[in-house]
Design a protein around this motif. Structure first.
Motif, PDB file in Angstrom:
ATOM      1  N   VAL A   5       1.052  -1.057  -0.076  1.00 19.67           N
ATOM      2  CA  VAL A   5       0.240   0.215  -0.097  1.00 19.67           C
ATOM      3  C   VAL A   5       1.002   1.283   0.028  1.00 19.67           C
ATOM      4  N   PHE A  32       3.811  -1.108   3.987  1.00 24.77           N
ATOM      5  CA  PHE A  32       3.321   0.258   3.197  1.00 24.77           C
ATOM      6  C   PHE A  32       4.442   1.403   3.077  1.00 24.77           C
ATOM      7  N   LYS A  59      -0.420  -2.296  -4.352  1.00 23.08           N
ATOM      8  CA  LYS A  59      -1.921  -2.931  -4.725  1.00 23.08           C
ATOM      9  C   LYS A  59      -3.161  -1.776  -4.552  1.00 23.08           C
ATOM     10  N   VAL A  60      -2.828  -0.868  -3.622  1.00 22.01           N
ATOM     11  CA  VAL A  60      -3.964   0.059  -3.338  1.00 22.01           C
ATOM     12  C   VAL A  60      -2.934   1.359  -2.988  1.00 22.01           C
ATOM     13  N   ILE A  62      -3.668   4.787  -1.102  1.00 20.08           N
ATOM     14  CA  ILE A  62      -4.466   5.827   0.009  1.00 20.08           C
ATOM     15  C   ILE A  62      -3.817   7.388  -0.510  1.00 20.08           C
ATOM     16  N   ILE A  84      -7.886   5.234  -2.929  1.00 21.92           N
ATOM     17  CA  ILE A  84      -8.762   5.595  -1.707  1.00 21.92           C
ATOM     18  C   ILE A  84      -8.575   6.935  -1.376  1.00 21.92           C
ATOM     19  N   ALA A 123      -9.707   4.516   5.747  1.00 25.84           N
ATOM     20  CA  ALA A 123      -9.104   4.142   4.455  1.00 25.84           C
ATOM     21  C   ALA A 123      -8.046   2.987   4.676  1.00 25.84           C
ATOM     22  N   GLY A 124      -7.419   3.244   5.981  1.00 24.11           N
ATOM     23  CA  GLY A 124      -6.530   1.957   5.914  1.00 24.11           C
ATOM     24  C   GLY A 124      -7.368   0.531   5.947  1.00 24.11           C
ATOM     25  N   ALA A 127      -8.204  -0.489   2.546  1.00 23.99           N
ATOM     26  CA  ALA A 127      -7.260  -1.013   1.891  1.00 23.99           C
ATOM     27  C   ALA A 127      -6.967  -2.532   2.319  1.00 23.99           C
ATOM     28  N   ILE A 130      -9.640  -4.628   0.921  1.00 25.35           N
ATOM     29  CA  ILE A 130      -9.106  -4.915  -0.566  1.00 25.35           C
ATOM     30  C   ILE A 130      -8.376  -5.901  -0.900  1.00 25.35           C
ATOM     31  N   LEU A 131      -7.209  -5.891   0.049  1.00 25.66           N
ATOM     32  CA  LEU A 131      -6.024  -6.792  -0.031  1.00 25.66           C
ATOM     33  C   LEU A 131      -6.355  -8.300   0.315  1.00 25.66           C
TER      34      LEU A 131
END
Length: 163
Positions: A5, A32, A59-60, A62, A84, A123-124, A127, A130-131
């Motif tokens: 992230v 991250f 992968k994402v 923020i 995000i 947001a975290g 994420a 999603i992961l």
């Protein structure tokens, strides 16, 4: 484990808000990176960050921003990764509404998931969710986290009802 992230923000003044996302990743053991990428002051840096994000293992992303808050949407226009957006109530903000609307009102074709004002923690968590669709151990940790939230509410309810 590779970085999963990216946490970016428009300026260092956003750091107290965006640290909440970092704390979530520490709790869940998600790797991250965090940096400042300004859509207005460093557009070339923003473009390179978004363009190279997937190849670097992200992968994402923020993206937190205040004021005009173009960072999340501009990054989303460059990368195929989920973005995000975290609207940040900044010193030059119109009570945060400018940031919320700038991130929320994206045109069709350029989606940005948007959390509440200053809600980098959510947001975290988003994420992580999603992961977790591709990581069973992370999905188990997320379920445990949600179970703990439920348990705390049930304990509080039981305390209040017994009084």
């Amino acid at each position: 484990m590779s970085i999963k992230v990216g946490i970016i923000m428009g300026s260092k003044s956003d750091l107290p808000v965006m640290n909440d996302a970092a704390e979530v990743f520490k709790l869940f053991g998600v790797e991250f990176e965090m940096t400042v990428v300004s859509a207005h002051r460093t557009p070339e840096r923003m473009f390179k960050y978004a363009q190279d994000a997937a190849s670097r293992g992200l992968k994402v992303i923020i993206a937190g921003a205040g004021g005009a808050a173009h960072l999340p949407g501009m990054v989303a226009s460059i990368t195929v990764l989920p973005v995000i957006g975290v609207p940040v109530k900044s010193s030059n903000s119109i009570d945060g509404w400018d940031s919320i609307l700038s991130i929320l009102q994206m045109p069709n074709g350029i989606p940005v998931a948007t959390v509440a004002l200053n809600a980098a923690k959510n947001a975290g968590l988003l994420a992580v969710q999603i992961l977790s669709t591709a990581d069973e151990s992370l999905a188990v940790k997320m379920q445990d986290y949600k179970d703990e939230l439920r348990k705390k509410v049930e304990e509080t309810a039981a305390e209040l009802e017994s009084e």
